[in-house]
Design an enzyme around this catalytic site. Structure first.
Site, PDB file in Angstrom:
ATOM      1  N   LYS A  51      13.423  -1.239 -27.001  1.00  0.00           N
ATOM      2  CA  LYS A  51      13.208  -0.402 -25.807  1.00  0.00           C
ATOM      3  C   LYS A  51      12.538  -1.232 -24.711  1.00  0.00           C
ATOM      4  O   LYS A  51      12.905  -1.166 -23.538  1.00  0.00           O
ATOM      5  CB  LYS A  51      12.355   0.821 -26.170  1.00  0.00           C
ATOM      6  N   GLN A  95       6.237   6.322 -30.756  1.00  0.00           N
ATOM      7  CA  GLN A  95       7.285   6.089 -31.759  1.00  0.00           C
ATOM      8  C   GLN A  95       7.020   6.905 -33.031  1.00  0.00           C
ATOM      9  O   GLN A  95       5.908   6.915 -33.556  1.00  0.00           O
ATOM     10  CB  GLN A  95       7.349   4.587 -32.085  1.00  0.00           C
ATOM     11  N   ASP A 118      11.180  11.700 -24.008  1.00  0.00           N
ATOM     12  CA  ASP A 118      11.801  11.973 -25.311  1.00  0.00           C
ATOM     13  C   ASP A 118      12.221  13.440 -25.414  1.00  0.00           C
ATOM     14  O   ASP A 118      13.006  13.793 -26.300  1.00  0.00           O
ATOM     15  CB  ASP A 118      10.769  11.691 -26.418  1.00  0.00           C
TER      16      ASP A 118
END
Ligand code: NAP
Length: 297
Positions: A51, A95, A118
């Protein structure tokens, strides 16, 4: 049968993102993404690094925090709150999965929903449910929808069967495809481990989306002739013939199912590259919104 090339479609989206970043920079703002990892799980480390690398490739600003596994809940929440108020950061991602002593729900809820790229914050989940386009939609479902749109596969009126009901993939994807508008208006059935006569249900699908995490679970008798199949699964299985001793397969038995399909995604190279492309797109969208201009305006 046509192969849906997720790599090529993701490359096209990334190119659009690169141009959007340049346009934003010309206005004096650079989209910024912060990725936070707690612990040293190798797969998570690889995701975080990819990322970060993609941000650099697209000209975005990125901050990467690799925190030790002993990081406390309070320390992690403090890090998230600092990122919430940092004007250089437009997207925050913690994460998953964190170590067991971390309350993941509380961490997600601490993220400013306007930076929750997200799409897991309850405010964004509610917006998706309401069909409100001002929220953020989780990246993998968004990537699946975009694959269908870019491949010219009509969802309006189609019977879509989503196999799997997780909050990361199945449930938001079902909402996205049933919502009104482009890439939506589908008739959606959600199947899961308690579904009776599963093969009968999946065979009724014009578009079958598998997101269950079971290697090659979807067999040829579960798919209707001429169906479109999107395989979200990423499963590592033993492969003595490969130099690594293992390989990635999806949730669909690709070799047997593909000849029966109108179109199908491969694994790898299908949904996978789309997830990261949509994360970048969401971060850029968040940056646009911070300037007072949103998507399409
Ligand atoms: P998950 O949280 O484990 O959810 C799996 C879902 O599948 C659950 O709803 C479960 O039903 C259902 N299921 C499991 N076994 C089943 C069976 N035998 N028959 C019918 N339904 C069954 O998994 P996830 O996070 O959604 O991920 C699914 C897969 O997608 C994994 O392979 C994952 O690696 C992959 N993935 C890929 C990407 C990407 O970027 N391409 C992103 C995220 C995930 P119950 O609810 O009844 O237990």
């Amino acid at each position: 049968m046509s192969l849906i090339d997720g790599k090529a479609i993701a490359a096209k989206i990334n190119e659009e993102s690169r141009l959007a970043v340049a346009e934003l920079q010309a206005r004096g703002v650079t989209p910024g993404l912060a990725v936070v990892l707690v612990g040293s799980d190798p797969a998570s480390q690889a995701y975080v690094r990819s990322k970060d690398a993609m941000c650099q490739k697209l000209g975005m600003y990125s901050e990467k925090y690799e925190l030790p596994a002993e990081t406390t809940q309070a320390e992690l929440l403090a890090r998230v709150r600092a990122l919430n108020t940092n004007p250089a950061i437009h997207g925050i991602l913690v994460q998953s999965p964190p170590p067991p002593h971390i309350d993941e729900r509380a961490v997600v809820e601490a993220i400013d929903p306007r930076k929750d790229v997200d799409g897991f914050h309850p405010v964004n989940v509610a917006k998706l449910t309401l069909g409100d386009p001002d929220g953020f939609v989780p990246c993998t479902p968004l990537g699946c929808q975009r694959l269908l749109i870019e491949s010219g596969i009509e969802t309006a009126g189609a019977h879509v069967v989503v196999l799997g009901r997780s909050m990361i993939v199945g449930k938001p994807l079902a909402l996205l495809l049933m919502n009104k508008g482009r890439g939506g208006d589908a008739t959606v059935t959600v199947a899961h481990s308690r579904t009776r006569n599963l093969a009968e249900v999946t065979r009724a699908a014009d578009i079958l989306i598998a997101a269950i995490g079971r290697p090659e679970f979807v067999q040829v008798d579960m798919v209707r002739e001429g169906a479109v199949v999107i395989d979200v699964g990423i499963n590592r299985v033993a492969a003595p013939e490969s130099p690594k001793g293992s390989k990635l397969v999806g949730d669909v038995a690709f070799a047997e199912v593909a000849p029966k399909c109108r179109a199908i995604t491969p694994v790898p190279g299908g949904v996978g590259p789309m997830t990261i492309a949509m994360l970048m797109a969401n971060t850029i969208e968040s940056c646009w919104r911070s300037t007072g201009r949103g998507r399409g305006s």
